[in-house]
Scaffold this active site. Sequence first.
Site, PDB file in Angstrom:
ATOM      1  N   PRO A   1       0.841  -1.203   0.000  1.00  0.00           N
ATOM      2  CG  PRO A   1       0.094  -0.965   2.199  1.00  0.00           C
ATOM      3  CD  PRO A   1       0.787  -1.925   1.285  1.00  0.00           C
TER       4      PRO A   1
ATOM      5  CB  ALA B   1      -0.398   7.687   0.630  1.00  0.00           C
TER       6      ALA B   1
ATOM      7  CB  CYS C   1       1.848   5.566   7.672  1.00  0.00           C
ATOM      8  SG  CYS C   1       2.065   7.150   6.814  1.00  0.00           S
TER       9      CYS C   1
ATOM     10  CE  LYS D   1       3.713  -2.501   4.115  1.00  0.00           C
ATOM     11  NZ  LYS D   1       4.719  -1.561   4.605  1.00  0.00           N
TER      12      LYS D   1
ATOM     13  CG  HIS E   1       9.273  -1.063   5.603  1.00  0.00           C
ATOM     14  ND1 HIS E   1       8.782  -0.157   4.690  1.00  0.00           N
ATOM     15  CD2 HIS E   1      10.612  -0.973   5.521  1.00  0.00           C
ATOM     16  CE1 HIS E   1       9.794   0.455   4.096  1.00  0.00           C
ATOM     17  NE2 HIS E   1      10.910  -0.025   4.592  1.00  0.00           N
TER      18      HIS E   1
ATOM     19  N   GLY F   1       7.073  -2.180  -2.867  1.00  0.00           N
ATOM     20  CA  GLY F   1       6.539  -0.831  -2.790  1.00  0.00           C
ATOM     21  C   GLY F   1       7.174   0.080  -3.817  1.00  0.00           C
ATOM     22  NE  ARG F   2      11.239   3.218  -0.967  1.00  0.00           N
ATOM     23  CZ  ARG F   2      12.473   3.408  -0.518  1.00  0.00           C
ATOM     24  NH1 ARG F   2      13.108   4.539  -0.786  1.00  0.00           N
ATOM     25  NH2 ARG F   2      13.090   2.476   0.187  1.00  0.00           N
TER      26      ARG F   2
END
Length: 322
Positions: A16, A18, A100, A140, A170, A225-226
């Site tokens: 996920p 944003a 986050c 997460k 993470h 992710g990235r």
Amino acid sequence: MRIGQIELANPVILAPMAGVTDLPFRLLAKEMGCGLVYSEMVSDKGLIYENVHTRKLLAIDERERPVALQIFGSEPASMAKAARIVAGSGADIIDINMGCPTPKIVKNGEGSALMRTPELACRIIAAVVEAAGTVPVTVKFRKGWDDKSVNAVEMAKLAEQAGAAAVSVHGRTREQFYSGQADWNIIREVKQSVKIPVTGNGDIRTPQDAKRMLTETGCDGIMIGRGAQGNPWIFRQVAHYLETGEILPLPTLGERIDMLLRQLDMLVDHKGEYIGIREMRSHAAWYTKGLPSSAELRLKFNQAASREDFIRIMENYRDTLI
């Protein structure tokens, strides 16, 4: 890999993010072979108070299933209410954001700030699990708040006890944000501490990275992710490599341009031209990163005001290089 009653076609998962993992990008990732896609994070209060923008984040396309919708908040009661709304929207999985690192989220006691209050985190998970009914709940989180408070193992155990069907870790602390190197050892420690599935996240940019994480940590799935920004092909490449050991060729320049323009059309159709064009600027920069004259292209993207502007920029660029 199985999460609750949800069977994944492969263990390659879109993290996920944003501003990134909206419906159009999730569809592209799924088309490229992603086993499970996660939405952008959705505010519990935004759902409860029926914020129009927040509600739109729950939009699901049948082609992207299975899909996990991620919610965030800091109160068990409001998170439970949000979970019931999300479950009613048709989510296959509900994920709780406890990772986050952004200041505006953390200052409200949400996201990775919940790693500083494990007991509250546990109550939130339990409340969401109860409210979600038959929809499996995942959590997460990060390695910890900082290097002096590494508590991912404790968080994983609490999540399992509270009824979570799986966790994602993470390998960076909140203090690191996205700098430095992800610690895969903590992912291995979490995997060894719980019986539920564990997904590893952090520094997966190639098929070889994905294989190495699975081997070194023993985790059940890998979350990208990235490494997927401007690169939906990574899901096909990783899934194929894990299954066959074969490295697929990188996308050609023409394929990158075509995919960029396709995502542009999807964004404009989904969000309207004004918003779609502005959100596409970041995606376009990722698609063209490392290409000749990419810095000049970014300037042009930031000046684009219409779909036609974007198309003209890319077609002119295509003509100069192909």
